[in-house]
Design a protein around this motif. Structure first.
Motif, PDB file in Angstrom:
ATOM      1  N   ALA A   8      -8.170  -4.655  -0.743  1.00 55.51           N
ATOM      2  CA  ALA A   8      -7.996  -4.002   0.557  1.00 55.51           C
ATOM      3  C   ALA A   8      -6.706  -4.449   1.223  1.00 55.51           C
ATOM      4  CB  ALA A   8      -9.195  -4.325   1.459  1.00 55.51           C
ATOM      5  N   GLY A   9      -6.403  -5.750   1.139  1.00 55.27           N
ATOM      6  CA  GLY A   9      -5.178  -6.252   1.737  1.00 55.27           C
ATOM      7  C   GLY A   9      -3.943  -5.641   1.117  1.00 55.27           C
ATOM      8  N   ASP A  10      -3.951  -5.515  -0.222  1.00 56.05           N
ATOM      9  CA  ASP A  10      -2.833  -4.865  -0.901  1.00 56.05           C
ATOM     10  C   ASP A  10      -2.670  -3.429  -0.397  1.00 56.05           C
ATOM     11  OD1 ASP A  10      -2.520  -7.163  -2.351  1.00 56.05           O
ATOM     12  OD2 ASP A  10      -3.478  -6.398  -4.162  1.00 56.05           O
ATOM     13  N   PHE A  11      -3.809  -2.747  -0.253  1.00 54.98           N
ATOM     14  CA  PHE A  11      -3.822  -1.362   0.206  1.00 54.98           C
ATOM     15  C   PHE A  11      -3.239  -1.246   1.614  1.00 54.98           C
ATOM     16  CE2 PHE A  11      -6.389   1.649   2.786  1.00 54.98           C
ATOM     17  CZ  PHE A  11      -5.944   2.844   2.240  1.00 54.98           C
ATOM     18  N   TYR A  12      -3.721  -2.073   2.534  1.00 53.47           N
ATOM     19  CA  TYR A  12      -3.258  -1.994   3.918  1.00 53.47           C
ATOM     20  C   TYR A  12      -1.768  -2.291   4.028  1.00 53.47           C
ATOM     21  CZ  TYR A  12      -8.222  -1.986   5.133  1.00 53.47           C
ATOM     22  OH  TYR A  12      -9.547  -1.681   5.227  1.00 53.47           O
ATOM     23  N   ARG A  13      -1.302  -3.275   3.262  1.00 50.59           N
ATOM     24  CA  ARG A  13       0.124  -3.611   3.321  1.00 50.59           C
ATOM     25  C   ARG A  13       0.988  -2.473   2.787  1.00 50.59           C
ATOM     26  NH1 ARG A  13      -1.842  -9.056   2.779  1.00 50.59           N
ATOM     27  NH2 ARG A  13      -2.329  -8.715   0.592  1.00 50.59           N
ATOM     28  N   LYS A  14       0.539  -1.835   1.718  1.00 52.83           N
ATOM     29  CA  LYS A  14       1.298  -0.708   1.165  1.00 52.83           C
ATOM     30  C   LYS A  14       1.378   0.437   2.167  1.00 52.83           C
ATOM     31  CE  LYS A  14       1.092  -1.034  -3.874  1.00 52.83           C
ATOM     32  NZ  LYS A  14       2.520  -0.713  -4.084  1.00 52.83           N
ATOM     33  N   VAL A  15       0.249   0.731   2.820  1.00 49.04           N
ATOM     34  CA  VAL A  15       0.244   1.806   3.811  1.00 49.04           C
ATOM     35  C   VAL A  15       1.125   1.449   4.992  1.00 49.04           C
ATOM     36  CG1 VAL A  15      -1.194   3.200   5.334  1.00 49.04           C
ATOM     37  CG2 VAL A  15      -2.082   2.499   3.121  1.00 49.04           C
ATOM     38  N   ALA A  16       1.046   0.186   5.415  1.00 53.68           N
ATOM     39  CA  ALA A  16       1.822  -0.234   6.588  1.00 53.68           C
ATOM     40  C   ALA A  16       3.320  -0.092   6.351  1.00 53.68           C
ATOM     41  CB  ALA A  16       1.481  -1.680   6.946  1.00 53.68           C
ATOM     42  N   GLU A  17       3.747  -0.224   5.095  1.00 54.01           N
ATOM     43  CA  GLU A  17       5.166  -0.058   4.782  1.00 54.01           C
ATOM     44  C   GLU A  17       5.654   1.344   5.128  1.00 54.01           C
ATOM     45  OE1 GLU A  17       5.500  -0.949   0.679  1.00 54.01           O
ATOM     46  OE2 GLU A  17       5.149  -3.104   0.909  1.00 54.01           O
ATOM     47  N   LEU A  18       4.724   2.302   5.165  1.00 50.80           N
ATOM     48  CA  LEU A  18       5.073   3.698   5.430  1.00 50.80           C
ATOM     49  C   LEU A  18       4.931   4.063   6.908  1.00 50.80           C
ATOM     50  CD1 LEU A  18       3.098   5.156   2.389  1.00 50.80           C
ATOM     51  CD2 LEU A  18       5.556   4.693   2.495  1.00 50.80           C
ATOM     52  N   ALA A  19       4.439   3.118   7.716  1.00 51.00           N
ATOM     53  CA  ALA A  19       4.229   3.385   9.132  1.00 51.00           C
ATOM     54  C   ALA A  19       5.412   2.879   9.945  1.00 51.00           C
ATOM     55  CB  ALA A  19       2.923   2.736   9.591  1.00 51.00           C
ATOM     56  N   ASP A  20       5.300   2.966  11.269  1.00 45.68           N
ATOM     57  CA  ASP A  20       6.362   2.482  12.144  1.00 45.68           C
ATOM     58  C   ASP A  20       6.416   0.954  12.098  1.00 45.68           C
ATOM     59  OD1 ASP A  20       4.784   1.415  14.805  1.00 45.68           O
ATOM     60  OD2 ASP A  20       3.738   3.061  13.801  1.00 45.68           O
TER      61      ASP A  20
ATOM     62  N   THR B  63       3.601  -1.115  13.866  1.00 40.42           N
ATOM     63  CA  THR B  63       2.349  -1.094  13.108  1.00 40.42           C
ATOM     64  C   THR B  63       2.454  -1.981  11.881  1.00 40.42           C
ATOM     65  OG1 THR B  63       1.806   1.143  13.860  1.00 40.42           O
ATOM     66  CG2 THR B  63       0.743   0.383  11.830  1.00 40.42           C
ATOM     67  N   ARG B  64       3.592  -1.903  11.191  1.00 39.70           N
ATOM     68  CA  ARG B  64       3.790  -2.711   9.984  1.00 39.70           C
ATOM     69  C   ARG B  64       3.687  -4.202  10.303  1.00 39.70           C
ATOM     70  NH1 ARG B  64       7.836  -5.471   8.329  1.00 39.70           N
ATOM     71  NH2 ARG B  64       9.325  -4.501   9.760  1.00 39.70           N
ATOM     72  N   ILE B  65       4.336  -4.632  11.379  1.00 40.28           N
ATOM     73  CA  ILE B  65       4.306  -6.048  11.749  1.00 40.28           C
ATOM     74  C   ILE B  65       2.890  -6.492  12.098  1.00 40.28           C
ATOM     75  CG2 ILE B  65       5.066  -7.705  13.497  1.00 40.28           C
ATOM     76  CD1 ILE B  65       7.726  -6.157  13.587  1.00 40.28           C
ATOM     77  N   LEU B  66       2.164  -5.645  12.834  1.00 28.94           N
ATOM     78  CA  LEU B  66       0.789  -5.971  13.207  1.00 28.94           C
ATOM     79  C   LEU B  66      -0.098  -6.108  11.973  1.00 28.94           C
ATOM     80  CD1 LEU B  66      -1.548  -6.340  15.191  1.00 28.94           C
ATOM     81  CD2 LEU B  66      -1.727  -3.838  15.321  1.00 28.94           C
ATOM     82  N   VAL B  67      -0.013  -5.124  11.067  1.00 28.40           N
ATOM     83  CA  VAL B  67      -0.864  -5.143   9.876  1.00 28.40           C
ATOM     84  C   VAL B  67      -0.516  -6.335   8.984  1.00 28.40           C
ATOM     85  CG1 VAL B  67      -1.452  -3.910   7.752  1.00 28.40           C
ATOM     86  CG2 VAL B  67      -1.296  -2.667   9.915  1.00 28.40           C
ATOM     87  N   GLU B  68       0.762  -6.601   8.806  1.00 25.67           N
ATOM     88  CA  GLU B  68       1.156  -7.740   7.968  1.00 25.67           C
ATOM     89  C   GLU B  68       0.663  -9.057   8.563  1.00 25.67           C
ATOM     90  OE1 GLU B  68       5.351  -7.416   7.455  1.00 25.67           O
ATOM     91  OE2 GLU B  68       5.196  -5.905   5.864  1.00 25.67           O
ATOM     92  N   GLY B  69       0.669  -9.141   9.887  1.00 23.18           N
ATOM     93  CA  GLY B  69       0.154 -10.344  10.532  1.00 23.18           C
ATOM     94  C   GLY B  69      -1.343 -10.493  10.331  1.00 23.18           C
ATOM     95  N   VAL B  70      -2.064  -9.382  10.452  1.00 18.66           N
ATOM     96  CA  VAL B  70      -3.509  -9.399  10.256  1.00 18.66           C
ATOM     97  C   VAL B  70      -3.873  -9.778   8.826  1.00 18.66           C
ATOM     98  CG1 VAL B  70      -5.538  -7.890  10.111  1.00 18.66           C
ATOM     99  CG2 VAL B  70      -4.076  -7.827  12.133  1.00 18.66           C
ATOM    100  N   MET B  71      -3.081  -9.283   7.849  1.00 17.35           N
ATOM    101  CA  MET B  71      -3.407  -9.501   6.449  1.00 17.35           C
ATOM    102  C   MET B  71      -2.787 -10.770   5.875  1.00 17.35           C
ATOM    103  SD  MET B  71      -5.369  -7.048   6.268  1.00 17.35           S
ATOM    104  CE  MET B  71      -5.932  -7.624   4.669  1.00 17.35           C
ATOM    105  N   ALA B  72      -2.100 -11.550   6.700  1.00 17.07           N
ATOM    106  CA  ALA B  72      -1.492 -12.786   6.206  1.00 17.07           C
ATOM    107  C   ALA B  72      -2.574 -13.716   5.663  1.00 17.07           C
ATOM    108  CB  ALA B  72      -0.721 -13.474   7.330  1.00 17.07           C
ATOM    109  N   GLU B  73      -2.251 -14.442   4.628  1.00 19.00           N
ATOM    110  CA  GLU B  73      -3.219 -15.362   4.027  1.00 19.00           C
ATOM    111  C   GLU B  73      -3.672 -16.398   5.055  1.00 19.00           C
ATOM    112  OE1 GLU B  73      -4.986 -15.689   1.411  1.00 19.00           O
ATOM    113  OE2 GLU B  73      -4.246 -13.876   0.457  1.00 19.00           O
TER     114      GLU B  73
END
Length: 229
Positions: free
Chosen positions: A107-119, A122-132
């Motif tokens: 799921a984390g891989d999925f969210y990060r890939k999608v976030a790369e395509l967003a603004d 959003t990308r920064i927020l998602v990457e922060g949420v999915m950080a290890e």
């Protein structure tokens, strides 16, 4: 719901999907903490659960900032995510840990890939949420220790991990089909490029290729836990 938000529908879907996933992860980790066999494990899992709740709150707040009712944004994803959990109900504490590691990893891989395509915001927020958050190391260490005590567990847990991947990809594809704006975002298109009310064949083909690429890191996760692919 408040109207007039400026974020594309696909981004709202992404944030709603991730928010509900984080909320569910909080409850599962809290349950796992209660079942943990040692005080050390209970404390570590409780800390991870608290982190997931903070992630959920950040996503909830972002949706509200965009003028969206967070609960309405999450609602379309309640049924598919709940179904995934019903189909992958662990039969032991170890199976629950493997599910957390494998399922959340994909799921984390999925969210990060999608976030790369967003603004960018959003990308920064998602990457922060999915950080290890230390979860991967804890789970891998715990599973390896259990296998050292009982090597016969390896075969069953390897099959369990394989099943988790299949179910996760199946549910993810079903979500993409039912949420065309999200499929368009996954396909890397601008919102205005979408035509009609359904995801196009090209969109779904691009989504399928992306999902296939998500399995690339699965072997590494299995190896970290001491399991064979």
């Amino acid at each position: 719901m408040t109207t007039g938000h400026t974020a594309p529908p696909g981004v709202i879907d992404l944030l709603g999907l991730l928010a509900y996933a984080e909320l569910g992860s909080f409850f599962r980790l809290a349950d796992d903490a209660g079942l943990a066999p040692s005080l050390r494990s209970k404390g570590q899992l409780a800390a991870l659960a608290a982190t997931e709740q903070a992630h959920y709150q950040a996503l909830h707040d972002r949706l509200a900032e965009l003028g969206v009712d967070p609960e309405e944004a999450m609602e379309p994803f309640v049924a598919p995510l709940d179904l995934w959990h019903e189909r992958t109900e662990p039969q032991s504490w170890l199976e629950s840990l493997v599910k957390t590691y494998v399922g959340d990893g994909i799921a984390g891989d999925f969210y990060r890939k999608v976030a790369e395509l967003a603004d960018e915001e959003t990308r920064i927020l998602v990457e922060g949420v999915m950080a290890e958050t230390g979860r991967a190391e804890f789970v891998a260490e715990t599973v390896r220790a259990a296998l050292e005590e009982d090597p016969k567990l390896a075969g069953r847990l390897s099959l369990w991990a394989r099943r988790l991947v299949g179910e996760a990809l199946s549910q993810a594809q079903a979500v993409a089909v039912s949420r065309p704006e999200l499929a368009t975002l996954l396909a890397g298109k601008a919102p205005e490029a979408r035509e009609g009310s359904d995801a196009g064949i090209g969109d779904l083909a691009a989504v399928s290729r992306m999902f296939a690429s998500l399995t690339d890191r699965h072997a590494g996760r299995l190896k970290a836990m001491g399991l064979a692919e």
